[in-house]
Design a protein around this motif. Structure first.
Motif, PDB file in Angstrom:
ATOM      1  N   HIS A   1      -4.042  13.433  -4.066  1.00  0.00           N
ATOM      2  CA  HIS A   1      -2.622  13.493  -5.033  1.00  0.00           C
ATOM      3  C   HIS A   1      -2.017  13.415  -4.347  1.00  0.00           C
ATOM      4  CE1 HIS A   1      -2.591  17.550  -3.215  1.00  0.00           C
ATOM      5  NE2 HIS A   1      -0.778  17.801  -3.744  1.00  0.00           N
ATOM      6  N   TYR A   2      -1.882  12.839  -3.625  1.00  0.00           N
ATOM      7  CA  TYR A   2       0.262  12.679  -2.993  1.00  0.00           C
ATOM      8  C   TYR A   2       0.903  11.264  -3.203  1.00  0.00           C
ATOM      9  CZ  TYR A   2       0.251  17.227  -0.266  1.00  0.00           C
ATOM     10  OH  TYR A   2       0.340  18.103   0.042  1.00  0.00           O
ATOM     11  N   SER A   3       0.737  11.296  -3.569  1.00  0.00           N
ATOM     12  CA  SER A   3       2.335  10.046  -4.167  1.00  0.00           C
ATOM     13  C   SER A   3       2.181   8.362  -3.012  1.00  0.00           C
ATOM     14  CB  SER A   3       3.501   9.702  -4.639  1.00  0.00           C
ATOM     15  OG  SER A   3       4.702  10.045  -3.367  1.00  0.00           O
ATOM     16  N   THR A   4       1.993   8.462  -1.800  1.00  0.00           N
ATOM     17  CA  THR A   4       1.927   7.804  -0.396  1.00  0.00           C
ATOM     18  C   THR A   4       0.982   8.655   0.233  1.00  0.00           C
ATOM     19  OG1 THR A   4       3.982   8.496   1.029  1.00  0.00           O
ATOM     20  CG2 THR A   4       3.785   7.013  -1.497  1.00  0.00           C
ATOM     21  N   LEU A   5       0.167   7.972   0.880  1.00  0.00           N
ATOM     22  CA  LEU A   5      -0.398   8.543   2.391  1.00  0.00           C
ATOM     23  C   LEU A   5       0.561   8.769   3.104  1.00  0.00           C
ATOM     24  CD1 LEU A   5      -3.180   8.022   4.389  1.00  0.00           C
ATOM     25  CD2 LEU A   5      -2.918   5.944   4.573  1.00  0.00           C
ATOM     26  N   GLU A   6       1.722   8.414   3.211  1.00  0.00           N
ATOM     27  CA  GLU A   6       2.699   8.859   4.469  1.00  0.00           C
ATOM     28  C   GLU A   6       3.006   9.953   3.919  1.00  0.00           C
ATOM     29  OE1 GLU A   6       6.161   7.490   7.571  1.00  0.00           O
ATOM     30  OE2 GLU A   6       6.589   7.801   5.114  1.00  0.00           O
TER      31      GLU A   6
ATOM     32  N   ASN B   1      -1.368  -5.973  -2.393  1.00  0.00           N
ATOM     33  CA  ASN B   1      -2.301  -5.536  -3.555  1.00  0.00           C
ATOM     34  C   ASN B   1      -2.797  -4.088  -3.240  1.00  0.00           C
ATOM     35  OD1 ASN B   1      -1.502  -7.953  -4.611  1.00  0.00           O
ATOM     36  ND2 ASN B   1      -3.341  -9.512  -3.959  1.00  0.00           N
ATOM     37  N   HIS B   2      -2.879  -3.681  -1.612  1.00  0.00           N
ATOM     38  CA  HIS B   2      -3.476  -2.532  -1.354  1.00  0.00           C
ATOM     39  C   HIS B   2      -2.261  -1.497  -0.888  1.00  0.00           C
ATOM     40  CE1 HIS B   2      -7.432  -3.651  -1.985  1.00  0.00           C
ATOM     41  NE2 HIS B   2      -6.974  -4.797  -1.948  1.00  0.00           N
ATOM     42  N   PRO B   3      -0.889  -0.846  -2.097  1.00  0.00           N
ATOM     43  CA  PRO B   3       0.056  -0.152  -1.729  1.00  0.00           C
ATOM     44  C   PRO B   3      -0.284   1.777  -0.923  1.00  0.00           C
ATOM     45  CG  PRO B   3      -0.193  -0.882  -4.040  1.00  0.00           C
ATOM     46  CD  PRO B   3      -1.322  -1.711  -3.876  1.00  0.00           C
ATOM     47  N   SER B   4      -0.091   1.517   0.025  1.00  0.00           N
ATOM     48  CA  SER B   4      -0.909   2.997   0.683  1.00  0.00           C
ATOM     49  C   SER B   4      -1.934   3.294   0.902  1.00  0.00           C
ATOM     50  CB  SER B   4       0.002   4.008  -0.634  1.00  0.00           C
ATOM     51  OG  SER B   4      -0.022   5.782   0.046  1.00  0.00           O
TER      52      SER B   4
ATOM     53  N   ALA C   1       0.945   1.385  11.023  1.00  0.00           N
ATOM     54  CA  ALA C   1       2.224   1.010  10.536  1.00  0.00           C
ATOM     55  C   ALA C   1       3.459   2.341  11.032  1.00  0.00           C
ATOM     56  CB  ALA C   1       2.303   1.590   8.488  1.00  0.00           C
ATOM     57  N   LYS C   2       4.375   1.863  10.923  1.00  0.00           N
ATOM     58  CA  LYS C   2       6.122   2.253  11.252  1.00  0.00           C
ATOM     59  C   LYS C   2       5.759   3.737  10.415  1.00  0.00           C
ATOM     60  CE  LYS C   2       7.773  -2.123  13.488  1.00  0.00           C
ATOM     61  NZ  LYS C   2       8.865  -2.305  12.868  1.00  0.00           N
ATOM     62  N   ALA C   3       6.453   4.507  10.977  1.00  0.00           N
ATOM     63  CA  ALA C   3       7.013   6.125  10.246  1.00  0.00           C
ATOM     64  C   ALA C   3       7.836   5.453   9.246  1.00  0.00           C
ATOM     65  CB  ALA C   3       7.468   6.469  11.316  1.00  0.00           C
ATOM     66  N   GLY C   4       7.662   5.832   8.154  1.00  0.00           N
ATOM     67  CA  GLY C   4       8.911   5.527   7.317  1.00  0.00           C
ATOM     68  C   GLY C   4       8.198   5.171   5.972  1.00  0.00           C
ATOM     69  N   THR C   5       6.607   4.727   6.967  1.00  0.00           N
ATOM     70  CA  THR C   5       6.257   3.557   5.546  1.00  0.00           C
ATOM     71  C   THR C   5       4.970   3.999   4.617  1.00  0.00           C
ATOM     72  OG1 THR C   5       4.708   2.219   6.766  1.00  0.00           O
ATOM     73  CG2 THR C   5       6.806   1.513   6.700  1.00  0.00           C
TER      74      THR C   5
END
Length: 353
Positions: free
Chosen positions: A207-212, A247-250, A260-264
Motif C-alpha cells: 500500500h506504500y506510494s513507492t517501492l522505496e 512506463n512502470h514508475p516504482s 536503483a540508487k537510494a532516493g529513487t
C-alpha cells in the motif's frame, strides 16, 4: 549408535535453524550463490589459443566453470546469476566464431536450439559461449520443476544481466534491450517460471506510494510466506535500466527489481560488487537488499585470499556471489567459500542481530 546420535543432533540443529529463519524477513537473511551460474569451461584447446594471443592475461579471468545449476541448488546455494542475450529471430549466435579458431573442438548445439527465436544464455560472444542452457526458457523450466519438487526451499535470488555488446572483432553484435524487449523478458519469466513462484516489486510495495518507501518501512515479506519463490534483480545501469522502468514508475507491474540508487522511487535492491564498500552496512540497515562478491576474475581463488569473503559476510550484504563454492578443477587452489557447517544460508549479521 554414535553415528545415529550425531546424525540426529545435526538434523535437530538444522531444523531449529530453519525454523528460526522462517520468522525473519527476506532482507534478514544472508545467502551465498554463484556468479555466471550457467557457465561451462572454455574448451582447453581454444583457451590455450586465446591465452597465447592475449598479451594482457585477461583471459585467465574467464578460467572458471560451474556444476549444473540444479546441483548448486541441491547443495543449498540460494543465489544464481544469469546472462541473457536477445535473439528475436533466432540464429544470431548459432555458430560462435571461436569454433573456427582451433580444430577438433567438441561439437556445439547439436539440437539446434540456438536457431530458435528467444533469449539465449551464455557469457561472451564467440569466445566464452558454452553454457548449461542455450535457451533461457529451458533454464526457467528446470528451475520451476526443481522448486515444485522442493516447495519449502528458501527464496532464491537471481541477478539477471541483459547483454547487448557492440560488434566485436569478429563482427558479431547483440540486439539492444528496448522497453519492448524487456516486456518480452518479463513475459518469458512469467510464462516459464510461473507468477506463483515470483516475488515481484508489486508484492513488496503493497500500500506504500513507492517501492522505496515500502523498503524503508521494512515491508519485505517474511521467509515463511515466500518459500518456493524467486526474486529477480536486473543487473543493469543507466539507459539499459531506464528502458525497464519506462512506463512502470516504482516498477509497477514489472517482474524484476533493479539496481536503483537510494532516493529513487524504485530503490530496493542494489549491486555493489566491492565487499569493502563502506556504504554497504548503512544501506543494509536502512532496509535495502545488497548483492556483493566474495571473489572476481579468479584473483582470490588463485591466491587463496579470503579477505573479500570475510568483508562480504561482515558487511551484511544479503547476497554474496562466488565462482568457488567448491574448489577449482582448472587450476591448483583450495579456495572455496561457505558459512559454518558448509551451509549457504544464515541469519544476517547486520539486520537479524
Amino acid at each position: 549408535m554414535m553415528y545415529y546420535r550425531f546424525a540426529l543432533i545435526l538434523f535437530l540443529m538444522f531444523s531449529y535453524g530453519s525454523a528460526q529463519q522462517d520468522t525473519l524477513r527476506i532482507n534478514q537473511l544472508q545467502v551465498i550463490g554463484s556468479h555466471n551460474s550457467y557457465k561451462k569451461a572454455i574448451n582447453p584447446k581454444l583457451f590455450d589459443y586465446l591465452t597465447e594471443k592475449d598479451s594482457t592475461n585477461r583471459m585467465y579471468a574467464l578460467q572458471y566453470q560451474h556444476i549444473p545449476i540444479l546441483q548448486q541448488l541441491d547443495m543449498g546455494l540460494r543465489n544464481l546469476e544469469l546472462d541473457v542475450y536477445a535473439d528475436a529471430e533466432g540464429g544470431r549466435f548459432a555458430h560462435p566464431k571461436g569454433l573456427d579458431l582451433v580444430k577438433d573442438q567438441p561439437s556445439y548445439d547439436l539440437e539446434g536450439k540456438m536457431n530458435i527465436p528467444g533469449f539465449k544464455m551464455f557469457h561472451v560472444m564467440d569466445i566464452d559461449f558454452r553454457s548449461e542452457y542455450d535457451l533461457f526458457s529451458d533454464c526457467l523450466d528446470d528451475l520451476k520443476k526443481w522448486s515444485e519438487a522442493h516447495p519449502n526451499h528458501e527464496p532464491i535470488f537471481i541477478t539477471l544481466e541483459p547483454k547487448e555488446d557492440k560488434a566485436n572483432m569478429f563482427g558479431t553484435a547483440a540486439e539492444p534491450f528496448t522497453t519492448m524487449v524487456y516486456d518480452e523478458l518479463d513475459a518469458t519469466i512469467t510464462k516459464h517460471l510461473g507468477k506463483e513462484h515470483l516475488i515481484t516489486p508489486d508484492d513488496v510495495r503493497g500500500h506504500y506510494s513507492t517501492l522505496e518507501k515500502a523498503v524503508l518501512h521494512n515491508n519485505w515479506p517474511a521467509v515463511k510466506d515466500v518459500k518456493g519463490k524467486f526474486l529477480f534483480i536486473l543487473d543493469a545501469d543507466d539507459e539499459k535500466q531506464a528502458f525497464y522502468v519506462k512506463n512502470h514508475p516504482s516498477l509497477n507491474s514489472r517482474v524484476l527489481f533493479i539496481n536503483a540508487k537510494a532516493g529513487t522511487p524504485e530503490a530496493a535492491t542494489m549491486i555493489l560488487n566491492n565487499p569493502k564498500d563502506e556504504n554497504i552496512p548503512n544501506l543494509v540497515q536502512k532496509g535495502y537488499i545488497i548483492r556483493t562478491r566474495a571473489d572476481a576474475n579468479t584473483i582470490q581463488a588463485r591466491s587463496n585470499d579470503y579477505t573479500h569473503f570475510e568483508a562480504a559476510k561482515n558487511s551484511g550484504a544479503q547476497i554474496i556471489t562466488t565462482d568457488y563454492y567448491v574448489p577449482s578443477k582448472l587450476f591448483k587452489s583450495d579456495y572455496h567459500v561457505s558459512f559454518e557447517n558448509k551451509t549457504f544460508v544464515r541469519k544476517n549479521p547486520v539486520t537479524a542481530k
